[in-house]
Design a protein around this motif. Sequence first.
Motif, PDB file in Angstrom:
ATOM      1  N   PRO A 146       0.819  -1.216   0.000  1.00 38.83           N
ATOM      2  CA  PRO A 146       0.000   0.000   0.000  1.00 38.83           C
ATOM      3  C   PRO A 146       0.851   1.263   0.000  1.00 38.83           C
ATOM      4  O   PRO A 146       1.893   1.314   0.650  1.00 38.83           O
ATOM      5  CB  PRO A 146      -0.792  -0.082   1.307  1.00 38.83           C
ATOM      6  CG  PRO A 146      -0.563  -1.442   1.857  1.00 38.83           C
ATOM      7  CD  PRO A 146       0.683  -1.980   1.228  1.00 38.83           C
ATOM      8  N   PHE A 184      -0.735   1.842  -4.648  1.00 35.29           N
ATOM      9  CA  PHE A 184       0.200   0.826  -4.170  1.00 35.29           C
ATOM     10  C   PHE A 184       1.517   0.943  -4.907  1.00 35.29           C
ATOM     11  O   PHE A 184       1.577   1.375  -6.045  1.00 35.29           O
ATOM     12  CB  PHE A 184      -0.377  -0.592  -4.276  1.00 35.29           C
ATOM     13  CG  PHE A 184      -0.927  -0.968  -5.628  1.00 35.29           C
ATOM     14  CD1 PHE A 184      -0.136  -1.618  -6.565  1.00 35.29           C
ATOM     15  CD2 PHE A 184      -2.247  -0.702  -5.951  1.00 35.29           C
ATOM     16  CE1 PHE A 184      -0.645  -1.979  -7.800  1.00 35.29           C
ATOM     17  CE2 PHE A 184      -2.771  -1.062  -7.180  1.00 35.29           C
ATOM     18  CZ  PHE A 184      -1.965  -1.702  -8.112  1.00 35.29           C
ATOM     19  N   LEU A 197      -5.882   1.132  -4.692  1.00 35.40           N
ATOM     20  CA  LEU A 197      -5.605  -0.150  -4.031  1.00 35.40           C
ATOM     21  C   LEU A 197      -6.895  -0.910  -3.766  1.00 35.40           C
ATOM     22  O   LEU A 197      -7.009  -2.087  -4.107  1.00 35.40           O
ATOM     23  CB  LEU A 197      -4.827   0.047  -2.735  1.00 35.40           C
ATOM     24  CG  LEU A 197      -4.616  -1.228  -1.899  1.00 35.40           C
ATOM     25  CD1 LEU A 197      -3.847  -2.286  -2.682  1.00 35.40           C
ATOM     26  CD2 LEU A 197      -3.897  -0.903  -0.600  1.00 35.40           C
ATOM     27  N   ASN A 198      -7.882  -0.247  -3.178  1.00 40.03           N
ATOM     28  CA  ASN A 198      -9.149  -0.929  -2.891  1.00 40.03           C
ATOM     29  C   ASN A 198      -9.827  -1.420  -4.161  1.00 40.03           C
ATOM     30  O   ASN A 198     -10.384  -2.524  -4.186  1.00 40.03           O
ATOM     31  CB  ASN A 198     -10.089  -0.027  -2.081  1.00 40.03           C
ATOM     32  CG  ASN A 198      -9.641   0.109  -0.644  1.00 40.03           C
ATOM     33  OD1 ASN A 198      -8.978  -0.778  -0.105  1.00 40.03           O
ATOM     34  ND2 ASN A 198      -9.976   1.216  -0.022  1.00 40.03           N
ATOM     35  N   LEU A 223      -0.882  -7.827   2.554  1.00 35.76           N
ATOM     36  CA  LEU A 223      -0.437  -6.446   2.381  1.00 35.76           C
ATOM     37  C   LEU A 223       0.942  -6.282   3.003  1.00 35.76           C
ATOM     38  O   LEU A 223       1.202  -6.786   4.095  1.00 35.76           O
ATOM     39  CB  LEU A 223      -1.421  -5.464   3.026  1.00 35.76           C
ATOM     40  CG  LEU A 223      -2.820  -5.410   2.403  1.00 35.76           C
ATOM     41  CD1 LEU A 223      -3.684  -4.396   3.136  1.00 35.76           C
ATOM     42  CD2 LEU A 223      -2.747  -5.090   0.925  1.00 35.76           C
ATOM     43  N   ARG A 262       3.440  -0.039   4.314  1.00 40.95           N
ATOM     44  CA  ARG A 262       2.935   1.154   3.630  1.00 40.95           C
ATOM     45  C   ARG A 262       4.124   2.082   3.374  1.00 40.95           C
ATOM     46  O   ARG A 262       4.852   2.441   4.294  1.00 40.95           O
ATOM     47  CB  ARG A 262       1.896   1.848   4.500  1.00 40.95           C
ATOM     48  CG  ARG A 262       1.230   3.041   3.836  1.00 40.95           C
ATOM     49  CD  ARG A 262       0.103   3.593   4.700  1.00 40.95           C
ATOM     50  NE  ARG A 262      -0.866   2.590   5.073  1.00 40.95           N
ATOM     51  CZ  ARG A 262      -1.905   2.202   4.331  1.00 40.95           C
ATOM     52  NH1 ARG A 262      -2.108   2.768   3.164  1.00 40.95           N
ATOM     53  NH2 ARG A 262      -2.743   1.286   4.750  1.00 40.95           N
TER      54      ARG A 262
END
Length: 181
Positions: free
Chosen positions: A121, A127, A154-155, A168, A171
């Motif tokens: 992410p 991402f 990303l979603n 994942l 970040r």
Amino acid sequence: MVKAPVAGRVKTRLGRDIGAIPATWWFRHQVTRLLREVDDPRWRTVLAVAPDTALHARFWPAHFPRVSQGRGDLGARMARLLRLPHPGPVCLVGGDIPSLSAAHISHAFAALGGNDFIFGPATDGGFWLAGLRHPSLAPAGLFSGVDWSTATALNDSLKTLAGRRVQLADRLSDVDRAADL
């Protein structure tokens, strides 16, 4: 995944903030640093280059094999690259992630031992990494309907992987605008 460092063709959103020449300079030096970092004997680093005409350009380090990203939006190009035949897991990363390290790549490959996909992410909702354990696991609609360069990228991408085991990673931040520098 890298674009040819040509002013006005790479890092255009950053270029609107700081100018096309400085944005191109930043990208060229960032990619050089990143390639030094990820050039690791634990995996094979291949440059996925855009546009196709830059595949054999002299500004890419000669020891890295290169493939064309091909045509289409970012999702179509990433899906195509993930579906290429390869002997093991594959991870795609962009060239604009200053804090990306070999340790992040190593972690991603390790995570693919027990997962179908891995995503890194980004702080902006997108991402920085997309990884796949095997090309046969890529669904037909991979990355379809993703609203690229938005906080939902990303979603939106994860929705195309319903029923798959997805991990994942850490970040990280990419650089799209002057404030990201």
